[in-house]
Each structure stands twice: as structure tokens, then as C-alpha cells.
Write a protein that holds these residues in place. Structure first.
Motif, PDB file in Angstrom:
ATOM      1  N   PRO A  12     -11.077 -30.040  94.453  1.00  0.00           N
ATOM      2  CA  PRO A  12     -11.457 -30.395  93.083  1.00  0.00           C
ATOM      3  C   PRO A  12     -11.554 -29.190  92.156  1.00  0.00           C
ATOM      4  N   LEU A  13     -11.688 -27.978  92.720  1.00  0.00           N
ATOM      5  CA  LEU A  13     -11.767 -26.784  91.891  1.00  0.00           C
ATOM      6  C   LEU A  13     -10.400 -26.173  91.616  1.00  0.00           C
ATOM      7  N   PHE A  14      -9.352 -26.777  92.184  1.00  0.00           N
ATOM      8  CA  PHE A  14      -7.988 -26.372  91.838  1.00  0.00           C
ATOM      9  C   PHE A  14      -7.186 -27.633  91.569  1.00  0.00           C
ATOM     10  N   PRO A  15      -7.474 -28.288  90.442  1.00  0.00           N
ATOM     11  CA  PRO A  15      -6.841 -29.582  90.131  1.00  0.00           C
ATOM     12  C   PRO A  15      -5.392 -29.392  89.693  1.00  0.00           C
ATOM     13  N   PHE A  16      -4.503 -29.322  90.652  1.00  0.00           N
ATOM     14  CA  PHE A  16      -3.091 -29.072  90.357  1.00  0.00           C
ATOM     15  C   PHE A  16      -2.223 -29.830  91.350  1.00  0.00           C
ATOM     16  N   HIS A  17      -1.135 -30.407  90.824  1.00  0.00           N
ATOM     17  CA  HIS A  17      -0.175 -31.113  91.678  1.00  0.00           C
ATOM     18  C   HIS A  17       1.204 -30.972  91.045  1.00  0.00           C
ATOM     19  N   LEU A  18       2.213 -30.789  91.871  1.00  0.00           N
ATOM     20  CA  LEU A  18       3.579 -30.578  91.376  1.00  0.00           C
ATOM     21  C   LEU A  18       4.558 -31.462  92.134  1.00  0.00           C
ATOM     22  N   ILE A  19       5.414 -32.160  91.397  1.00  0.00           N
ATOM     23  CA  ILE A  19       6.528 -32.914  91.985  1.00  0.00           C
ATOM     24  C   ILE A  19       7.796 -32.316  91.383  1.00  0.00           C
ATOM     25  N   HIS A  20       8.521 -31.523  92.179  1.00  0.00           N
ATOM     26  CA  HIS A  20       9.565 -30.658  91.639  1.00  0.00           C
ATOM     27  C   HIS A  20      10.966 -31.199  91.896  1.00  0.00           C
ATOM     28  N   ARG A  21      11.743 -31.323  90.838  1.00  0.00           N
ATOM     29  CA  ARG A  21      13.160 -31.725  90.908  1.00  0.00           C
ATOM     30  C   ARG A  21      13.369 -32.921  91.856  1.00  0.00           C
ATOM     31  N   THR A  22      12.684 -34.000  91.542  1.00  0.00           N
ATOM     32  CA  THR A  22      12.734 -35.205  92.374  1.00  0.00           C
ATOM     33  C   THR A  22      13.634 -36.255  91.745  1.00  0.00           C
ATOM     34  N   LEU A  23      14.451 -36.899  92.579  1.00  0.00           N
ATOM     35  CA  LEU A  23      15.328 -37.979  92.124  1.00  0.00           C
ATOM     36  C   LEU A  23      14.507 -39.251  91.961  1.00  0.00           C
ATOM     37  N   LYS A  24      14.582 -39.866  90.788  1.00  0.00           N
ATOM     38  CA  LYS A  24      13.756 -41.023  90.468  1.00  0.00           C
ATOM     39  C   LYS A  24      14.608 -42.289  90.335  1.00  0.00           C
ATOM     40  N   PHE A  25      14.134 -43.365  90.966  1.00  0.00           N
ATOM     41  CA  PHE A  25      14.774 -44.670  90.859  1.00  0.00           C
ATOM     42  C   PHE A  25      13.762 -45.680  90.319  1.00  0.00           C
ATOM     43  N   PRO A  26      14.231 -46.739  89.649  1.00  0.00           N
ATOM     44  CA  PRO A  26      13.300 -47.712  89.062  1.00  0.00           C
ATOM     45  C   PRO A  26      12.348 -48.339  90.074  1.00  0.00           C
ATOM     46  N   ASN A  27      12.828 -48.579  91.313  1.00  0.00           N
ATOM     47  CA  ASN A  27      11.999 -49.304  92.279  1.00  0.00           C
ATOM     48  C   ASN A  27      10.895 -48.464  92.913  1.00  0.00           C
ATOM     49  N   THR A 130      13.764 -20.974  79.963  1.00  0.00           N
ATOM     50  CA  THR A 130      12.441 -20.421  80.271  1.00  0.00           C
ATOM     51  C   THR A 130      11.596 -21.416  81.056  1.00  0.00           C
ATOM     52  N   ILE A 131      11.596 -22.671  80.602  1.00  0.00           N
ATOM     53  CA  ILE A 131      10.802 -23.712  81.265  1.00  0.00           C
ATOM     54  C   ILE A 131      11.298 -23.937  82.686  1.00  0.00           C
ATOM     55  N   GLU A 132      12.616 -24.048  82.867  1.00  0.00           N
ATOM     56  CA  GLU A 132      13.165 -24.298  84.200  1.00  0.00           C
ATOM     57  C   GLU A 132      12.864 -23.141  85.149  1.00  0.00           C
ATOM     58  N   SER A 133      12.992 -21.910  84.662  1.00  0.00           N
ATOM     59  CA  SER A 133      12.707 -20.745  85.498  1.00  0.00           C
ATOM     60  C   SER A 133      11.238 -20.707  85.902  1.00  0.00           C
ATOM     61  N   ILE A 138       6.744 -21.646  89.910  1.00  0.00           N
ATOM     62  CA  ILE A 138       5.552 -22.399  90.290  1.00  0.00           C
ATOM     63  C   ILE A 138       5.806 -23.166  91.589  1.00  0.00           C
ATOM     64  N   GLN A 139       6.985 -23.792  91.712  1.00  0.00           N
ATOM     65  CA  GLN A 139       7.320 -24.526  92.922  1.00  0.00           C
ATOM     66  C   GLN A 139       7.299 -23.615  94.140  1.00  0.00           C
ATOM     67  N   GLU A 140       7.839 -22.413  94.020  1.00  0.00           N
ATOM     68  CA  GLU A 140       7.872 -21.476  95.146  1.00  0.00           C
ATOM     69  C   GLU A 140       6.453 -21.077  95.557  1.00  0.00           C
ATOM     70  N   GLU A 141       5.603 -20.804  94.577  1.00  0.00           N
ATOM     71  CA  GLU A 141       4.216 -20.454  94.884  1.00  0.00           C
ATOM     72  C   GLU A 141       3.484 -21.637  95.520  1.00  0.00           C
ATOM     73  N   TYR A 142       3.716 -22.821  94.980  1.00  0.00           N
ATOM     74  CA  TYR A 142       3.049 -24.031  95.465  1.00  0.00           C
ATOM     75  C   TYR A 142       3.495 -24.379  96.885  1.00  0.00           C
ATOM     76  N   LYS A 143       4.739 -24.117  97.189  1.00  0.00           N
ATOM     77  CA  LYS A 143       5.299 -24.439  98.503  1.00  0.00           C
ATOM     78  C   LYS A 143       4.854 -23.447  99.571  1.00  0.00           C
ATOM     79  N   LEU A 144       4.936 -22.147  99.279  1.00  0.00           N
ATOM     80  CA  LEU A 144       4.650 -21.115 100.285  1.00  0.00           C
ATOM     81  C   LEU A 144       3.148 -20.860 100.445  1.00  0.00           C
ATOM     82  N   GLN A 145       2.393 -20.985  99.364  1.00  0.00           N
ATOM     83  CA  GLN A 145       0.942 -20.787  99.377  1.00  0.00           C
ATOM     84  C   GLN A 145       0.549 -19.472 100.042  1.00  0.00           C
TER      85      GLN A 145
END
Length: 286
Positions: A12-27, A130-133, A138-145
Motif C-alpha cells: 500500500p505504500l508503493f501504489p503502482f501497477h503497470l501493464i506494458h504493451r499488451t494486446l487488447k481484445f473486446p472479450n 519520449t513517452i514510449e522511451s 519503467i517496464q524494465e525497472e518494474y520487471k527486474l526489481q
């Protein structure tokens, strides 16, 4: 039908979540929903529609959606050309809300979106790069921790929000965006708890001191921290307890008392909830 409230789990003291480059479908998309966390959604590829706060927006590559906390929304990807997107979820405290220096707020872009009911921004190519980079970092940091990954994520998130705020200031308003971070009584409360989590803090006392109702204080406090007062105080106490368990030879009972817990069973229960282990097992990590 009431919108679904999406839950988030984790520290709860690190309220962060990332869903990176995910393929999305309606269902596999949620129905109308909302959540306490703030959300940024960047579209990498594909097409679709976004329903946000009673309005529909087309989704195309390079679009960024800024969604303040507790805003009803729903994603509707195109079946023939599904979306590939990145979604960043975070609590406002992660972006410095509640800090003592109120000269600048990284959450300006969310305040702007909420005030003007504008949630979609088609970004120019330099800002897209800039945003994509930044999202990739962030994804690399979030993944490797690796050591310091939380500090790295805060820094990268701050850079991303800073770029967005400057872009909005330049292109969408003739007046500087509002710099206010939040009520002064929220900032002073957070400072007081952070400085002395072991004290017997209470919602009643804080609300009286701020001259607001308990319900209003509780609602604003949760908006800024993602937690109620009791949970926030307990989380801060457990952080201190973890430090003492690793850095001192004091027994568990003494540490519990030092951190403000008057009941050892209560200390064990809260520690297990927030760390998924017991104090003794945690100490063995020394």
C-alpha cells in the motif's frame, strides 16, 4: 448498473501497477469501472474506442488518455485491429502529492483533464518518442526489481508527468496549470504521521484539527494515499518495525511497542498482512 470498482493489490505504500504493451481484445476488457488509482493509457498500435466519464473517444496510435482516480471508464478495442497499449496506474502520493513543498504539482495534467473533461491527447512525434522511451524504462525497472527500482520508477514517472504538464501548458491553456497539491491539512497530517508513526493518531483528532467533518477528511485522505488513516498509520509503523528487526537486536515485543502497537497479536497480524511473513521470519533475513 453500478460501475465495477477495480481492486489493486500489493504494497500500500508503493501504489503502482503497470501493464506494458499488451494486446487488447473486446472479450477480455472490463465493463464500466473505476478505481482509486490515477491512470495513464498510451496507445502503441491498433484502433478502438474509449468510454470515459459519459463521452466516447476514438483510440489511435500515439493517443494518450489521462484518467483521474474514480473516473468511470471502459475500453472497447477493435476486433479487426486490436489495440496494443500500456497502462500505468499509481496513487497520487507516488507523484509527490502531500509533500511539504507546494510550489509544483506533478498531477496538474490530471487536474486539467478532470476540470475541462478532456481525457484524450494526440501526442506529437517528439513527445511520443519520449513517452514510449520512458514507459520502456519503467517496464524494465518494474520487471527486474533491482535495488532501488522503486526510486527509479518514481523518478521516471515524475519525468513523464513533467513532460505532459509542460505540453498541456504550452498547447491547451493560456493560463498556467494549477500548482496546488492539496489541502494544507492533508500535507501536515501526512508529515506528522511520517515523522512519528508510533503516536496514537486518530481520524477524530485530525478532522477536528483541520476543522472539517470526519467523512470529508477520510474521503480526501484516501484520495491522496489510497488508504484510510488507520491503514496508513499501520503501514508506516510496519516500515519502522522492519528497519528495527534488521538493524537492532531488540526483541519482537519491544519493537512492537516502540512502533506504537499496544498488542503483540495485533502487531503480528498487521505485519503478516503487509509483508506476507512473520516478524521472526523477516528477521532471519539479516
Amino acid at each position: 448498473m453500478e460501475p465495477f470498482r477495480k481492486p489493486f493489490y500489493g504494497d500500500p505504500l508503493f501504489p503502482f501497477h503497470l501493464i506494458h504493451r499488451t494486446l487488447k481484445f473486446p472479450n477480455n476488457e472490463l465493463p464500466d469501472h473505476l478505481h482509486d488509482l490515477y491512470e495513464l493509457v498510451y496507445i502503441h498500435e491498433g484502433n478502438g474506442t474509449f468510454f470515459i466519464d459519459k463521452s466516447l473517444y476514438d483510440k489511435q496510435p500515439g493517443d494518450l488518455f489521462i484518467i483521474p482516480g474514480n473516473t468511470v471508464h471502459r475500453s472497447i478495442p477493435d476486433e479487426a485491429d486490436p489495440i496494443i497499449s500500456t497502462a500505468v496506474f499509481f496513487g497520487p502520493t507516488l507523484a509527490g502529492a502531500g509533500a511539504n513543498d507546494d510550489s509544483y504539482s506533478l498531477l496538474q495534467c490530471f487536474d486539467f483533464a478532470s476540470k475541462h473533461k478532456i481525457y484524450k491527447f494526440a501526442l506529437p512525434d517528439p513527445l511520443r518518442f519520449t513517452i514510449e522511451s520512458t514507459l520502456d524504462v519503467i517496464q524494465e525497472e518494474y520487471k527486474l526489481q533491482q535495488q532501488g527500482y522503486r526510486a527509479a520508477i518514481r523518478l521516471e514517472l515524475g519525468k513523464l508527468l513533467l513532460q505532459l504538464n509542460r505540453y498541456l501548458n504550452q498547447h491547451f491553456t493560456s493560463q498556467p496549470l494549477d500548482n496546488k497539491i492539496g489541502p494544507s491539512w492533508i500535507k501536515s497530517t501526512l508529515f506528522e504521521i511520517d515523522a512519528n508513526p508510533e503516536l496514537p493518531h486518530s481520524l477524530v483528532t485530525f478532522a477536528e484539527r483541520a476543522s472539517v467533518s470526519q467523512s470529508h477528511f477520510s474521503r480526501v485522505f484516501k484520495q491522496f494515499t489510497g488508504m484510510n488513516v488507520t491503514d496508513y498509520v499501520n503501514a508506516k509503523r510496519i516500515i519502522r518495525a522492519k528497519e528495527l528487526l534488521l538493524q537492532s537486536d531488540d526483541n519482537v515485543s519491544s519493537i512492537a511497542e516502540t512502533c506504537g502497537f499496544t498488542s503483540i497479536p495485533h502487531f503480528h497480524r498487521i505485519f503478516k498482512i503487509l509483508t506476507n511473513t512473520t516478524p521472526s521470519a523477516y528477521r532471519k533475513k539479516k
